[in-house]
Design an enzyme around this catalytic site. Sequence first.
Site, PDB file in Angstrom:
ATOM      1  N   LYS A 100     -13.033  -4.409   7.485  1.00  0.00           N
ATOM      2  CA  LYS A 100     -12.527  -5.708   6.754  1.00  0.00           C
ATOM      3  C   LYS A 100     -14.096  -6.642   6.361  1.00  0.00           C
ATOM      4  O   LYS A 100     -14.197  -6.878   7.551  1.00  0.00           O
ATOM      5  CB  LYS A 100     -11.181  -5.908   6.449  1.00  0.00           C
ATOM      6  CG  LYS A 100     -11.023  -6.576   8.387  1.00  0.00           C
ATOM      7  CD  LYS A 100      -9.532  -7.066   7.887  1.00  0.00           C
ATOM      8  CE  LYS A 100      -9.606  -7.811   9.246  1.00  0.00           C
ATOM      9  NZ  LYS A 100      -8.132  -8.792   9.246  1.00  0.00           N
TER      10      LYS A 100
ATOM     11  N   HIS B  91      -5.912  -0.993  -5.264  1.00  0.00           N
ATOM     12  CA  HIS B  91      -5.937  -0.089  -3.903  1.00  0.00           C
ATOM     13  C   HIS B  91      -6.251   0.530  -5.026  1.00  0.00           C
ATOM     14  O   HIS B  91      -6.215   1.311  -6.427  1.00  0.00           O
ATOM     15  CB  HIS B  91      -4.924   0.390  -3.755  1.00  0.00           C
ATOM     16  CG  HIS B  91      -4.097  -0.242  -2.824  1.00  0.00           C
ATOM     17  ND1 HIS B  91      -2.563  -0.827  -3.556  1.00  0.00           N
ATOM     18  CD2 HIS B  91      -3.962  -0.492  -0.751  1.00  0.00           C
ATOM     19  CE1 HIS B  91      -2.046  -1.813  -2.536  1.00  0.00           C
ATOM     20  NE2 HIS B  91      -3.096  -1.404  -0.978  1.00  0.00           N
TER      21      HIS B  91
ATOM     22  N   HIS C 196      -7.965  -1.366  -0.108  1.00  0.00           N
ATOM     23  CA  HIS C 196      -7.838  -2.594   0.097  1.00  0.00           C
ATOM     24  C   HIS C 196      -8.098  -3.802  -0.634  1.00  0.00           C
ATOM     25  O   HIS C 196      -9.394  -4.273   0.131  1.00  0.00           O
ATOM     26  CB  HIS C 196      -6.245  -2.582   0.962  1.00  0.00           C
ATOM     27  CG  HIS C 196      -5.898  -1.743   2.551  1.00  0.00           C
ATOM     28  ND1 HIS C 196      -4.920  -1.379   2.281  1.00  0.00           N
ATOM     29  CD2 HIS C 196      -6.239  -0.103   2.427  1.00  0.00           C
ATOM     30  CE1 HIS C 196      -4.674  -0.535   2.500  1.00  0.00           C
ATOM     31  NE2 HIS C 196      -5.532   0.343   2.649  1.00  0.00           N
TER      32      HIS C 196
ATOM     33  N   GLN D 156       1.905 -11.376  -3.620  1.00  0.00           N
ATOM     34  CA  GLN D 156      -0.564 -10.887  -3.303  1.00  0.00           C
ATOM     35  C   GLN D 156      -0.806 -10.385  -4.865  1.00  0.00           C
ATOM     36  O   GLN D 156      -0.076  -9.770  -5.699  1.00  0.00           O
ATOM     37  CB  GLN D 156      -0.363  -9.417  -2.086  1.00  0.00           C
ATOM     38  CG  GLN D 156      -0.260  -9.290  -0.853  1.00  0.00           C
ATOM     39  CD  GLN D 156      -0.131  -8.788  -0.029  1.00  0.00           C
ATOM     40  OE1 GLN D 156       0.047  -7.614  -0.027  1.00  0.00           O
ATOM     41  NE2 GLN D 156      -0.916  -8.838   0.720  1.00  0.00           N
TER      42      GLN D 156
ATOM     43  N   ARG E 148       6.897 -11.603   5.132  1.00  0.00           N
ATOM     44  CA  ARG E 148       6.802 -11.231   6.240  1.00  0.00           C
ATOM     45  C   ARG E 148       7.293 -11.694   7.128  1.00  0.00           C
ATOM     46  O   ARG E 148       7.581 -12.831   7.194  1.00  0.00           O
ATOM     47  CB  ARG E 148       5.664 -10.624   6.228  1.00  0.00           C
ATOM     48  CG  ARG E 148       4.351  -9.862   5.502  1.00  0.00           C
ATOM     49  CD  ARG E 148       3.319 -10.156   5.785  1.00  0.00           C
ATOM     50  NE  ARG E 148       2.608  -9.042   5.479  1.00  0.00           N
ATOM     51  CZ  ARG E 148       0.848  -9.106   5.203  1.00  0.00           C
ATOM     52  NH1 ARG E 148      -0.210 -10.465   5.681  1.00  0.00           N
ATOM     53  NH2 ARG E 148       0.462  -8.005   4.182  1.00  0.00           N
TER      54      ARG E 148
ATOM     55  N   ASP F 298      -3.197  -7.838  -5.026  1.00  0.00           N
ATOM     56  CA  ASP F 298      -3.133  -6.433  -4.377  1.00  0.00           C
ATOM     57  C   ASP F 298      -3.859  -5.441  -5.277  1.00  0.00           C
ATOM     58  O   ASP F 298      -3.172  -5.466  -6.204  1.00  0.00           O
ATOM     59  CB  ASP F 298      -1.901  -5.641  -3.833  1.00  0.00           C
ATOM     60  CG  ASP F 298      -2.568  -5.285  -2.328  1.00  0.00           C
ATOM     61  OD1 ASP F 298      -3.037  -5.425  -2.490  1.00  0.00           O
ATOM     62  OD2 ASP F 298      -1.559  -5.360  -1.763  1.00  0.00           O
TER      63      ASP F 298
ATOM     64  N   CYS G 198       1.080  -1.738   0.157  1.00  0.00           N
ATOM     65  CA  CYS G 198      -0.081   0.288  -0.205  1.00  0.00           C
ATOM     66  C   CYS G 198       1.046   0.977  -0.199  1.00  0.00           C
ATOM     67  O   CYS G 198       0.222   1.878  -0.325  1.00  0.00           O
ATOM     68  CB  CYS G 198      -0.984  -0.164   0.638  1.00  0.00           C
ATOM     69  SG  CYS G 198      -0.641  -0.942   2.270  1.00  0.00           S
TER      70      CYS G 198
END
Length: 638
Positions: free
Chosen positions: A466, A386, A512, A382, A364, A384, A335
Amino acid sequence: MLNITLPDGNKLNFEKKVTGFEIAEKISKSLSKSALLISIDGKLKDLNTVIDKDCSVKIFTSKDKEGLETIRHDTAHILAMAVQELFPGTQVTIGPVIEDGFYYDFARKEPFTDEDLNKIENKMREIVERDEQTTREVWPRKKAIDHFKKIGEIYKAEIIKNIPEEEEVSIYFHGKWHDLCRGPHLTSTGKIGKYFKLTKVSGAYWRGDSKNEMLQRVYGTSWSTQKELDDYLEKIEEAEKRDHRKLGKLMNLFHFREESPGAVFWHEKGWALFQKLISYMRYKQEDAGYKEINTPEILDRSLWEKSGHWEKFGANMYTSETPDKKIFAIKPMNCPGCVQVFNQGLKSYRDLPFKMSEFGKVHRYEPSGALHGLLRVRAFTQDDAHIFCTEDQITEECLSVTNLILEIYKDLGFEDVILKYSDRPDLRVGEDGVWDKSEAALLKAIKASKLEYSVNKGEGAFYGPKIEFVLRDAIGRDWQCGTLQVDLNLPGRLGASYVDKDGSKKIPVMLHRALFGSLERFIGILIENYAGKLPFWISPLQTMVIPISEDFNEYAVLIQKKIKNSGITCSVDLKNHNLNYKIREHSNAKVPILLICGKKEVDSNAVTIRKLDSNKQENMSIDEFIKKYSALNKAPSI
RNA sequence: GCCCUGAUAGUUUCUAAUGGUUAAAACAGGCCCUUGGUAAGGGUCAGUUCCCAGUUCGAUUCUGGGUCAGGGCACCA
């Protein structure tokens, strides 16, 4: 005169008082034998509870969920009883029913061994054989606490202290052995039957808190018939066969190694699968209006401090130091980088919603004990994205994300999806009014999707509520994959803004979202769901040409070239083995289509097709094959 | 991170073995001969017993530490 109403509306009359067992006896002899429990005005009670008031009752047997759960609960008690008979001085703590079984946590210095497990199980069978009567007593709180303290059951005493004042403290006796328990229980130890098995021992924290001491947990399973027990054990075996770590090795997809725990070494075929998923997603996202971007994997510490990650997520972050002593963090999330792209150039309200996707590889530092094949890794990709939008656009955007997620899950064979909605946590940023708005918007989207959802109170991200998307696989296991979060915090912290209609600068909302969540995890789930037999369109190696003998190698290579040119992946096996052997080998490697060629095929310019898990053969010309299978070489929704 | 268990050819090994010359088997792999529908047969080739210390004349074996893996707990995509 006592009026007892049965579930079918019929009434039974008794003189003055009666037990559940006597009611069962009056209904039928067979029910009196199979009866395990009773509910009195909707509340589950022991079968030998004395009833002295008019009420409606229902009698449960092992065929009812309530009956089976009570069998398991009793099995847990008998486990504890057996352990204390065999290992005096062991303290009991809690022993709840779980899906498909039960466990009991014990406090004991020496660890239980597998041999002990056998001994305990034998002792349990002995206790069942003894058929000890169950009795229930209600004790004053203080008496119970003093008693358990006196006999050295510190944990039990602590549990009693935490029972709400208005609740009774009930003690159950099975013969002489007794335990604090809410109940209900079966009338004797013989009632649980013999269809149970202890499955494993492990450590578990007292009250589930890693700051507390470690107890020893014994797991077991218990059923009402031998068949149910066998089916369950079979299901476990089936799950083991599907284990993606095993299949990954067998299918030569990936491996792990000591030098980088929790990071995948993708082999050719595994990487092909990975890339196929990505190109499929690219297509779907492009179609849904996303622009794909890519941002650096390593970013200066200051950015992470600004975003709040350094403080909130620091324990999970890898950092690096350069020769000139600068600190960079390897991104654990995409992000902050994505916001930097949004910040380039002036954005107008006309640009919103602004959707950017990124196949971002994040790192991570997960606790070592959490690592588990592809399902839990330290480095993952990911899918991912946004979405920068206005507050008014939240619901619509959430809904379109949800639809996209459901569509791709469906393409990949998952139709059974449930949602978990998490709302504001105690520790959060932003004003309550904004939270009200974002929660309402997200909830509205969930409701519009008409999907089943559960609520996890207070489990939202610190910046917003979420949804998590949980899918159920072919053998009934749940996997958390996608996520959608409404963020009213990061855009402000990282200086994102747009120019609104009235010319004023405003901070956009950021959504997200991840569809698969982690490509690595999703591939693990895919492998297990299909037991390695992936659908044709996603299969990393779709076809294998097998010449019957060396004489036909040339033809086999020719076929391979033609098929490859058509966009279907194809390999050819020219190794020095006979046909039987090759068919078996490639079937084991889960290649969906085997193409056999010998003299017959060469003469007719054809191939013989063998599908995975079928020994039927089908003969067709090469052109026909390519035409037919090219049509199948894409996702169902494309 | 915590508890328990474990680590020997590419794989498996409650199908090994062992304080002592060249550490074993099966399968897989390379090469050669052979080849017709889910492992035909034969020949031949290939291995630093996870790492670091210690005990010992000598350690794959015993002891300690580490790493990693497996089952859980906790954490989580």
